[in-house]
Design an enzyme around this catalytic site. Structure first.
Site, PDB file in Angstrom:
ATOM      1  N   LYS A 152       0.851  -1.196   0.000  1.00  0.00           N
ATOM      2  CA  LYS A 152       0.000   0.000   0.000  1.00  0.00           C
ATOM      3  C   LYS A 152       0.887   1.246   0.000  1.00  0.00           C
ATOM      4  CE  LYS A 152      -0.236  -0.417   5.031  1.00  0.00           C
ATOM      5  NZ  LYS A 152      -1.053  -0.923   6.143  1.00  0.00           N
ATOM      6  N   MET A 155       9.512  24.134   0.656  1.00  0.00           N
ATOM      7  CA  MET A 155       8.683  23.142  -0.027  1.00  0.00           C
ATOM      8  C   MET A 155       9.508  22.296  -1.008  1.00  0.00           C
ATOM      9  SD  MET A 155       5.121  23.996  -1.858  1.00  0.00           S
ATOM     10  CE  MET A 155       3.743  22.924  -1.715  1.00  0.00           C
ATOM     11  N   ARG A 162     -11.096  -0.926  14.192  1.00  0.00           N
ATOM     12  CA  ARG A 162     -10.869  -0.139  12.979  1.00  0.00           C
ATOM     13  C   ARG A 162     -11.828  -0.616  11.897  1.00  0.00           C
ATOM     14  NH1 ARG A 162      -4.764   0.309  10.608  1.00  0.00           N
ATOM     15  NH2 ARG A 162      -5.148  -1.867  10.043  1.00  0.00           N
ATOM     16  N   TYR A 194      13.580  31.268   5.409  1.00  0.00           N
ATOM     17  CA  TYR A 194      12.478  32.078   5.934  1.00  0.00           C
ATOM     18  C   TYR A 194      12.730  32.502   7.376  1.00  0.00           C
ATOM     19  CZ  TYR A 194       9.749  30.557   1.906  1.00  0.00           C
ATOM     20  OH  TYR A 194       9.305  30.324   0.637  1.00  0.00           O
TER      21      TYR A 194
HETATM   22  C1  LIG Z   1      -0.338  -1.988   6.656  1.00  0.00           C
HETATM   23  C2  LIG Z   1      -0.887  -3.288   7.081  1.00  0.00           C
HETATM   24  C3  LIG Z   1      -0.053  -4.398   7.255  1.00  0.00           C
HETATM   25  C4  LIG Z   1       1.448  -4.319   7.148  1.00  0.00           C
HETATM   26  O1  LIG Z   1       1.956  -3.629   8.262  1.00  0.00           O
HETATM   27  P1  LIG Z   1       3.522  -3.586   8.627  1.00  0.00           P
HETATM   28  O2  LIG Z   1       3.544  -3.119  10.022  1.00  0.00           O
HETATM   29  O3  LIG Z   1       4.158  -2.623   7.691  1.00  0.00           O
HETATM   30  O4  LIG Z   1       4.021  -4.970   8.452  1.00  0.00           O
HETATM   31  C5  LIG Z   1      -0.646  -5.596   7.541  1.00  0.00           C
HETATM   32  N1  LIG Z   1      -1.984  -5.717   7.686  1.00  0.00           N
HETATM   33  C6  LIG Z   1      -2.823  -4.667   7.545  1.00  0.00           C
HETATM   34  C7  LIG Z   1      -4.289  -4.856   7.710  1.00  0.00           C
HETATM   35  C8  LIG Z   1      -2.302  -3.415   7.258  1.00  0.00           C
HETATM   36  O5  LIG Z   1      -3.127  -2.368   7.131  1.00  0.00           O
END
Ligand SMILES: *Cc1c(COP(=O)(O)O)cnc(C)c1O
Length: 365
Positions: free
Chosen positions: A38, A305, A136, A257
């Site tokens: 992700k 930036m 969650r 800045y």
């Molecule tokens: C992001 C995520 C993982 C992986 O997490 P890490 O701590 O990077 O290994 C695994 N399961 C779910 C549901 C996640 O959202």
């Protein structure tokens, strides 16, 4: 293709492949590994790293969102892609069209997906999400999970939960709650090809929690946070830039800045084309450094930036065009990702996931 920018993210595919091999060796042949890529592959570029992960035995590629899944599908028509997050009902037709494996979070969600699949004359492959305490996503109600599993438009391939990692006792409570629900569902006719709860940390620390699938994210990219286990993974990401310009300034003059930094001595200040819009933490001010010719050169003044300034007074050989390492693996006086996380007051995953798309990714073997 040439990167056309001095600021680049380097991703070592050889290391990613070796990290995957080490994870697979650790969990053994009976546990499927679903690397989590992700957030654009934790900043490494999901599309760029996906083939390496598949070649090294990934059972699935997991992403958080439908948009991330579609990006992978457009690049790879046949890779198995898993969506960890909630896809709202109005987008579920894309889940079916993309042949994604979707997390279903409650009966209404599962029913909506089942209906969409049936209307298209097919079934959607899903994993049931159980809430074992994180609160969650998912449901903690076994009866609801059973109703979800019986929907006619779903191919229920798996069931999973996610650990809060609050304490060892809490972790076991969560794991036991999932196992208890699985026992109940199996006693009522369900079968699951995949059962999973472990992320990077827990797959090492609790061998029992590997069940028959694990979901490592950080570990694939060479970042460890085990408290007990050890795995010799290698950080795969680096970030570097080059000096645009050097200014010789007098003691007492300010930089950037608000002149929040003022030179204590006559100084040589180098400007580099990396800023917070590239994902470099703005709160690194007065804490961060870049490495030029093996010398730590502190960032000075407010980080901008698109650019920031570093003090190269103690690196007399520094000149315009020279390389400046933003993140390295910690060797040669470079800042590692764990050190960056500490200085910026965040975790390692955020440091790499926040690197935006602007700096080109350069893949090396
Ligand atoms: C992001 C995520 C993982 C992986 O997490 P890490 O701590 O990077 O290994 C695994 N399961 C779910 C549901 C996640 O959202």
């Amino acid at each position: 293709m040439e990167a056309l920018r001095d600021t680049i993210v380097t991703v070592d595919l050889g290391r990613i492949g070796r990290n995957m091999d080490k994870i697979r060796n650790m969990v053994g042949p009976d546990v499927a590994v679903m690397p989590v890529i992700k957030a654009n592959g934790y900043g490494c570029g999901a599309v760029g790293i996906a083939p390496t992960l598949m070649e090294h035995g990934a059972a699935y590629l997991a992403v958080a969102t439908l948009t991330e899944a579609i990006e992978l599908r457009n690049a790879y028509p046949d890779y198995p892609v898993f969506i960890l997050g909630h896809t709202p009902a109005r987008f579920l037709e894309h889940v079916v069209d993309g042949r994604f494996t979707q997390t279903v979070i409650d009966y209404d969600h599962a029913k909506a997906l089942s209906d969409v699949a049936l209307a298209k004359g097919t079934k959607a492959t899903v994993h049931l999400k159980m809430d074992t305490g994180f609160h969650r996503l998912g449901t903690s109600d076994k009866e609801e999970l059973l109703k979800m599993a019986k929907l006619p438009g779903l191919n229920v391939e798996g069931i999973f939960s996610h650990l809060a990692l609050a304490s060892e006792q809490d972790d076991w409570d969560q794991y036991n709650m999932l196992c208890d629900a699985i026992d109940y569902l199996e006693a009522n006719g369900c079968t699951f090809k995949y059962k999973h709860i472990a992320d990077s940390i827990s797959l090492g620390d609790y061998p029992e929690f590997r069940m028959n699938m694990v979901r490592p994210g950080a570990l694939v990219f060479g970042l460890t946070s085990f408290s007990r286990a050890h795995l010799d993974v290698e950080q795969c990401m680096g970030m570097q830039t080059r000096i645009s310009q050097i200014h010789e300034i007098k003691a007492g003059e300010g930089v950037s800045y608000d002149y929040l930094w003022k030179a204590q001595r006559d100084s040589r200040i180098a400007t580099v084309p990396v800023g917070y819009a590239d994902g470099y933490p703005r709160n690194m001010r007065d804490k961060g450094y870049l490495t030029v010719h093996g010398v730590k050169c502190p960032t000075v003044g407010v980080l901008c930036m698109d650019q920031l300034m570093i003090d190269v007074t103690d690196c007399p050989e520094a000149k315009e065009g020279d390389a400046a390492i933003i993140y390295g693996d910690g060797s040669g006086n470079t800042m590692s990702i764990p050190e960056a996380a500490k200085l910026a007051g965040t975790n390692k995953n955020e440091i790499i996931a926040r690197i935006l798309s602007r700096p080109p990714r350069v893949y090396v073997k």
